[in-house]
Design an enzyme around this catalytic site. Sequence first.
Site, PDB file in Angstrom:
ATOM      1  N   CYS A  31      -2.242   5.322 -15.353  1.00 12.86           N
ATOM      2  CA  CYS A  31      -2.335   4.572 -14.091  1.00 12.86           C
ATOM      3  C   CYS A  31      -1.336   3.408 -14.063  1.00 12.86           C
ATOM      4  CB  CYS A  31      -3.775   4.081 -13.950  1.00 12.86           C
ATOM      5  SG  CYS A  31      -4.038   2.808 -12.727  1.00 12.86           S
ATOM      6  N   CYS A  34      -2.798  -0.018 -13.229  1.00 14.06           N
ATOM      7  CA  CYS A  34      -3.598  -0.491 -14.373  1.00 14.06           C
ATOM      8  C   CYS A  34      -2.686  -1.190 -15.384  1.00 14.06           C
ATOM      9  CB  CYS A  34      -4.304   0.670 -15.063  1.00 14.06           C
ATOM     10  SG  CYS A  34      -5.476   1.554 -14.012  1.00 14.06           S
TER      11      CYS A  34
END
Length: 108
Positions: A31, A34
């Site tokens: 991600c 993230c």
Amino acid sequence: MAVCQVTDQNFEQEVLKSEIPVLVDFWAAWCGPCRAIAPVIEELAEEYQGKLKVCKLNVDENPVTPGRYGIRAIPTLIFFKNGQPVESITGAVAKSTIEAVISKVLAA
């Protein structure tokens, strides 16, 4: 390091039974957003050490806990106080946005 890694196995002990409020960062290695907020999460862990516990939970390796809290998108930050989720933020947001929520949670 000030950030603790939590799993489905130790989530209850580390987060729900914590004496102080906990911020859990639900994330995954693939991600991008993230990874973008990871340094901010680490800074906050240092700055609020002793007042706020900061943990990360990898959603790919630990599918049970994200399911329990209805995680649909990552990164999702959930703030727990006294074993209950009290606030959440979804997406990569500015550090100031996270700090505003931390202040609210610590003041409550």
